[in-house]
Design a protein around this motif. Structure first.
Motif, PDB file in Angstrom:
ATOM      1  N   ALA A 271      33.841  38.189  36.210  1.00 34.09           N
ATOM      2  CA  ALA A 271      33.986  38.140  37.592  1.00 34.09           C
ATOM      3  C   ALA A 271      32.920  38.142  38.792  1.00 34.09           C
ATOM      4  O   ALA A 271      33.184  37.559  39.529  1.00 34.09           O
ATOM      5  N   ILE A 290      41.639  38.117  46.681  1.00 36.09           N
ATOM      6  CA  ILE A 290      41.914  37.868  45.247  1.00 36.09           C
ATOM      7  C   ILE A 290      41.598  38.792  44.384  1.00 36.09           C
ATOM      8  O   ILE A 290      42.418  39.276  43.584  1.00 36.09           O
ATOM      9  N   ILE A 294      44.452  40.946  41.890  1.00 33.69           N
ATOM     10  CA  ILE A 294      44.426  40.882  40.597  1.00 33.69           C
ATOM     11  C   ILE A 294      44.496  42.471  40.056  1.00 33.69           C
ATOM     12  O   ILE A 294      45.395  42.563  39.030  1.00 33.69           O
ATOM     13  N   THR A 295      43.916  43.254  40.703  1.00 36.53           N
ATOM     14  CA  THR A 295      44.263  44.484  40.263  1.00 36.53           C
ATOM     15  C   THR A 295      45.183  45.267  40.322  1.00 36.53           C
ATOM     16  O   THR A 295      45.996  45.769  39.499  1.00 36.53           O
ATOM     17  N   SER A 298      47.778  43.690  37.632  1.00 42.29           N
ATOM     18  CA  SER A 298      47.551  44.115  36.286  1.00 42.29           C
ATOM     19  C   SER A 298      47.982  45.727  36.208  1.00 42.29           C
ATOM     20  O   SER A 298      48.717  45.763  34.985  1.00 42.29           O
ATOM     21  N   CYS A 319      45.962  44.763  29.950  1.00 42.29           N
ATOM     22  CA  CYS A 319      46.060  45.180  31.386  1.00 42.29           C
ATOM     23  C   CYS A 319      45.072  45.663  31.871  1.00 42.29           C
ATOM     24  O   CYS A 319      44.700  45.531  33.189  1.00 42.29           O
ATOM     25  N   GLY A 322      42.490  43.060  32.803  1.00 44.98           N
ATOM     26  CA  GLY A 322      42.907  42.630  33.962  1.00 44.98           C
ATOM     27  C   GLY A 322      42.206  43.139  35.049  1.00 44.98           C
ATOM     28  O   GLY A 322      41.904  42.532  36.098  1.00 44.98           O
ATOM     29  N   GLY A 326      39.505  41.986  38.050  1.00 45.48           N
ATOM     30  CA  GLY A 326      39.824  42.028  39.331  1.00 45.48           C
ATOM     31  C   GLY A 326      38.746  42.900  40.158  1.00 45.48           C
ATOM     32  O   GLY A 326      38.246  42.675  41.460  1.00 45.48           O
TER      33      GLY A 326
END
Length: 427
Positions: A271, A290, A294-295, A298, A319, A322, A326
């Motif tokens: 990332a 973004i 994402i955080t 997840s 998870c 993810g 993020g």
């Protein structure tokens, strides 16, 4: 012949300087939780409790927060180099004290002081970049430091697990002491003073703290600080709770636990690499949105699965991967914006940045086990709460649609380019 500690060493290339600053950005995050796989061993060795050992993590985070809040603005008045040398030297000393600690009380105090000393490399390293660079160029260098700094806490248990495979938890702190000594040598040889006397703030510490107060009166600055700080709080709650979740509930060995962290670190690095490529091409605020999204997605997924009874190792791991991905976007984006918003006082802005990171991190670290047992749901609930607070601060205070902290845009031959000539493509 007398050699001043402020005198610059031979001129250093940017690449070598960034490598040294990257090492300084990594060593304290490594110190935070490199010993995490050894928590059960420390409980036995020092005849103490799980909570007391988790508080040693909090002590280090408090030290990192206090140190950055103070040393950031102080470096605006005193310069960068001498404080970097002093901080790295004291980090070495207190790492050795941790290694030799006879009791949990001595260990916790040494961890606090180790955090204060190590904070110099983080907060002043960012200020050195701000002294030397602006615009997308600075954003990319800061991205390098933030990716290293955000990956280090995730990789640290992997390295710690490897060390524990050949020695006790005390050997972890010996390794940190050796690293501190090597960094002190590198600073002396390769890090010049980046803040000339004529650019330093006059009026001493009080004037420097006044500059910090001025930054805190800006709504957008407070908003971005909370976005980043709550993101770090989520990460430290995950780090604090995960040894007991993955080893105690899902039955992983210390090596297996370390491999989980290594995989999640790949997500963070990937990332950060993507962010570094996009910085200067896409608005920093768009990237920040973004990362936060994402955080949040997840952790909502993880909490929902656990609530309906789906508590398996693969789903929890996926998870959390993810989440760390993020976070790898959230952190460098927020750091670049905060330092751009506070560019009139880089040391003060960097100090606030570090304080927000580690004050909130220190508060969140012990929460997964606050009710007595650290479970997958208690860890997920704390991490989710932190990322939701980050999202709320983004919307209500930071207001990314207003474009705070974006590089200056000026037209060149009819095109829209940033301060360093990189195209600015709004999202």
């Amino acid at each position: 012949m007398t050699v001043s500690i402020d005198s610059a060493p031979p001129r250093t290339g940017t690449g070598r300087l960034v490598i040294v600053l990257g090492g300084l950005s990594a060593v304290s995050p490594f110190a935070i939780d490199m010993y995490a796989p050894g928590f059960p061993e420390i409980v036995t060795s020092l005849a103490t409790s799980r909570t007391a050992v988790q508080l040693s993590l909090t002590a280090c985070l408090v030290g990192l927060a206090v140190g950055q809040i103070v040393l950031g603005p102080v470096s605006d008045a005193m310069g960068r180099r001498r404080l970097l040398l002093a901080g790295s030297g004291m980090f070495t000393v207190f790492s050795l004290v941790c290694a030799l600690a006879p009791s949990i009380a001595v260990f916790d105090v040494a961890r606090l002081l180790q955090g204060i000393a190590g904070s110099a490399g983080i907060v002043i390293g960012r200020a050195v970049i701000s002294d030397r660079s602006t615009g997308p160029h600075a954003a990319r260098q800061l991205t390098t430091l933030s990716v290293i700094g955000s990956t280090a806490p995730v990789l640290a248990p992997v390295v710690g697990g490897a060390i524990l495979g050949v020695g006790s938890w005390r050997l972890v702190f010996v390794a940190l002491a050796v690293t501190g000594l090597l960094l002190s040598t590198a600073i002396w040889a390769w890090v010049p003073e980046s803040l000339p006397v004529e650019r330093r703030r006059t009026g001493g510490l009080r004037a420097a703290l006044d500059a910090m107060g001025g930054l805190l009166r800006r709504r957008e600055m407070v908003g971005y600080l909370f976005v980043m700080g709550c993101g770090l709080a989520a990460l430290f709650a995950y780090i604090s709770g995960s040894p007991f979740v993955f080893q105690g509930i899902y039955g992983l060995s210390p090596i297996g636990y370390s491999l989980v962290f290594a995989t999640n670190a790949v997500g963070t690095v990937a990332a950060g690499t993507i962010f570094g490529w996009l910085a200067g091409r896409v608005r920093l605020n768009s990237l920040l949105v973004i990362g936060v999204a994402i955080t949040v997605a997840s952790l909502i997924t993880l909490a929902t699965l656990l609530a309906i009874g789906v508590s398996t190792f693969p789903t929890t791991w996926a998870c959390l991967f993810g989440f760390t991905f993020g976070f790898g976007i959230l952190l460098p984006a927020s750091i670049a914006i905060i330092l751009a918003v506070g560019n009139e006082a880089p040391g003060a802005a960097s100090g606030l940045l570090g304080g927000a990171q580690f004050v909130l991190g220190a508060a969140a670290a012990p929460l997964p086990g606050v009710l007595g047992n650290t479970t997958a749901m208690s860890t997920a609930a704390v991490v989710l709460g932190c990322v939701l607070l980050s999202a709320v601060a983004l919307i209500t205070l930071a207001r990314p649609w207003q474009g705070h902290g974006e590089p200056t845009v000026r037209p060149v031959h009819g095109d829209s380019v940033g301060a360093a000539g990189s195209p600015q493509l709004p999202l």
